[in-house]
Design a protein around this motif. Sequence first.
Motif, PDB file in Angstrom:
ATOM      1  N   SER A  74       0.823  -1.203   0.000  1.00  0.00           N
ATOM      2  CA  SER A  74       0.000   0.000   0.000  1.00  0.00           C
ATOM      3  C   SER A  74       0.849   1.241   0.000  1.00  0.00           C
ATOM      4  CB  SER A  74      -0.902   0.001   1.242  1.00  0.00           C
ATOM      5  OG  SER A  74      -1.406   1.285   1.504  1.00  0.00           O
ATOM      6  N   MET A  75       0.425   2.254  -0.763  1.00  0.00           N
ATOM      7  CA  MET A  75       1.114   3.546  -0.738  1.00  0.00           C
ATOM      8  C   MET A  75       0.999   4.199   0.633  1.00  0.00           C
ATOM      9  SD  MET A  75       0.252   5.242  -4.426  1.00  0.00           S
ATOM     10  CE  MET A  75      -1.511   4.942  -4.312  1.00  0.00           C
ATOM     11  N   LEU A  76      -0.076   3.914   1.334  1.00  0.00           N
ATOM     12  CA  LEU A  76      -0.287   4.510   2.654  1.00  0.00           C
ATOM     13  C   LEU A  76       0.651   3.895   3.680  1.00  0.00           C
ATOM     14  CD1 LEU A  76      -4.187   4.618   2.743  1.00  0.00           C
ATOM     15  CD2 LEU A  76      -2.644   6.504   2.335  1.00  0.00           C
ATOM     16  N   ILE A  77       1.002   2.628   3.479  1.00  0.00           N
ATOM     17  CA  ILE A  77       1.854   1.913   4.437  1.00  0.00           C
ATOM     18  C   ILE A  77       3.285   1.818   3.933  1.00  0.00           C
ATOM     19  CG2 ILE A  77       2.248  -0.317   5.565  1.00  0.00           C
ATOM     20  CD1 ILE A  77      -0.766  -0.725   5.556  1.00  0.00           C
ATOM     21  N   GLY A  78       3.454   1.557   2.632  1.00  0.00           N
ATOM     22  CA  GLY A  78       4.781   1.294   2.079  1.00  0.00           C
ATOM     23  C   GLY A  78       5.653   2.511   1.891  1.00  0.00           C
ATOM     24  N   GLY A  79       5.078   3.701   1.971  1.00  0.00           N
ATOM     25  CA  GLY A  79       5.899   4.898   1.800  1.00  0.00           C
ATOM     26  C   GLY A  79       6.481   5.009   0.412  1.00  0.00           C
ATOM     27  N   HIS A  80       5.630   4.765  -0.620  1.00  0.00           N
ATOM     28  CA  HIS A  80       6.061   4.742  -2.009  1.00  0.00           C
ATOM     29  C   HIS A  80       7.088   3.625  -2.159  1.00  0.00           C
ATOM     30  CE1 HIS A  80       4.966   9.310  -1.845  1.00  0.00           C
ATOM     31  NE2 HIS A  80       4.022   8.526  -1.430  1.00  0.00           N
ATOM     32  N   PHE A  81       8.232   3.884  -2.806  1.00  0.00           N
ATOM     33  CA  PHE A  81       9.234   2.826  -2.971  1.00  0.00           C
ATOM     34  C   PHE A  81      10.370   2.941  -1.965  1.00  0.00           C
ATOM     35  CE2 PHE A  81       7.735   3.585  -7.465  1.00  0.00           C
ATOM     36  CZ  PHE A  81       6.927   2.466  -7.519  1.00  0.00           C
TER      37      PHE A  81
END
Length: 497
Positions: free
Chosen positions: A130-137
Amino acid sequence: MKLSQLILIMLLGTFAICHGKRSDIIIIGKITGKIPETIEYTLPISGIDFIGFKNSVQPDSSGNFQIKLNTEKACFIELFTHFNSYGVIIAEAGMNYEVFINTEIKENKFKVVSKNEKGQALYNQIPNRSMLIGGHFELETKKYSKDSIVSEIKQKLEQKKETEIIEFQKLLKNKIISKNFYNLVQSDRNYYYKGAQGSLAFVNYLLSAQNKNSLSPEQYKELWKEIFESNPVHSSDLLTSPWFYYYTENYLRYQELIVKETTTAAISQYRKQGLIHTHNISNAKKHLTGEQLEYYIAAYIYYETINKNYEKELITLFEQFKTEYPSSPYTLFLEPEIISIIAFHKKKEEPVNDKIKFIGNLTNINSVKDIAKELSGKQYYIDIWATWCSPCKAEFKDNTKLYELLKSKNITMVYISIDKENRENQWKDMTHFYNLEGYHIRANERLDADLRTLYGNQSMGIPWHFLTDENGVIIKKSLKGPSEIESLEKQLNEVNP
């Protein structure tokens, strides 16, 4: 026609109407624990998923809610509240889903009951899904920041991807998940790990200016170029991935910095002229077309507006977007953010609240204790923030309650900005726009260093709220912000019964 046949036809017609269209997705939800005011969810427009294009539903007093969507493509739907993710549903047209959310536990707080139930559970266990959890890349990229051998980096990323994918392959082989479900996950994981590879190349490019890069220019160029050959931006598969925007952003950086060899100094000039967003969108138009270009521009404008830097340039770009895409489904999501920029510049023309006070003698204020010497309060509630910090600014909407609480406790409000000198005007404009009543200071280098020492880590997390006595000595190092006013009141009562 016999009466029995006529009745059967009528019943079949009624049955079809009751069950809705074949492309409908129906989500029936139940929340256990503290029930939020709303559940937000991403809207898969043409199968595309992005955190900015969303809708919301209000749960009832028992925590029940229902979401109905219409899409012909398999897609990701993320459920969240205030950018705190609960989980992701990989949804297929014509299917129903039961979702159970527990807001009081950290593990297994999200369960999806559906045909692909085991696949849903497995996907939601992936750390960077998730972008919300993964912090983008970036979270993935940091793991390889010291690596200097390209082949090993690629091998490690490929192994991580395969480790995740193989579990879904087993479910597919045993017909526990559908082929559509598997294809969506496979494409998502492919682009996530290729995106991390491109992000690592970009980081090394930036670090090369300081001679801190682990990869040579030849190495990071090779690493960067390879991902767009194996996983091209123009593939329709990328549009089904939540990583489309960030992957495409990385591609556009590659085209500008590596292929075109544009210097960072030249890009800085666009920023100084207030035209950096115009330049970036112009660059996108050189390399993207059709649906991808429309989506990218909309996502770009949204992403930049939610940073709340209130650049006028974005108003112009939004108007251009409406002209170029008069029927765009994304306009609806951009308008509220643009309205806030218009309001910001309108507010600048109004008189400043006399309760907003800037502390003078900045060169002599090198510590929190120095601030206390300048004032005459008994205790100080200190808010560390910056104009570029979106979570900091999100807290300000609840300031009315904060000021009432502090007044009842005879506590003085102090805001310390850690903005650099080049954001001086932006800092003052924002204190006016958000009507931040209290004392204000923009930290110089020594005060900034003092704050990081008090915080206990050079990577100081903001917003940071703490309480000091009349001498600037910290009484309570970590306090809640105004958005959690009830918890903050309890903390202050512990100090001041």
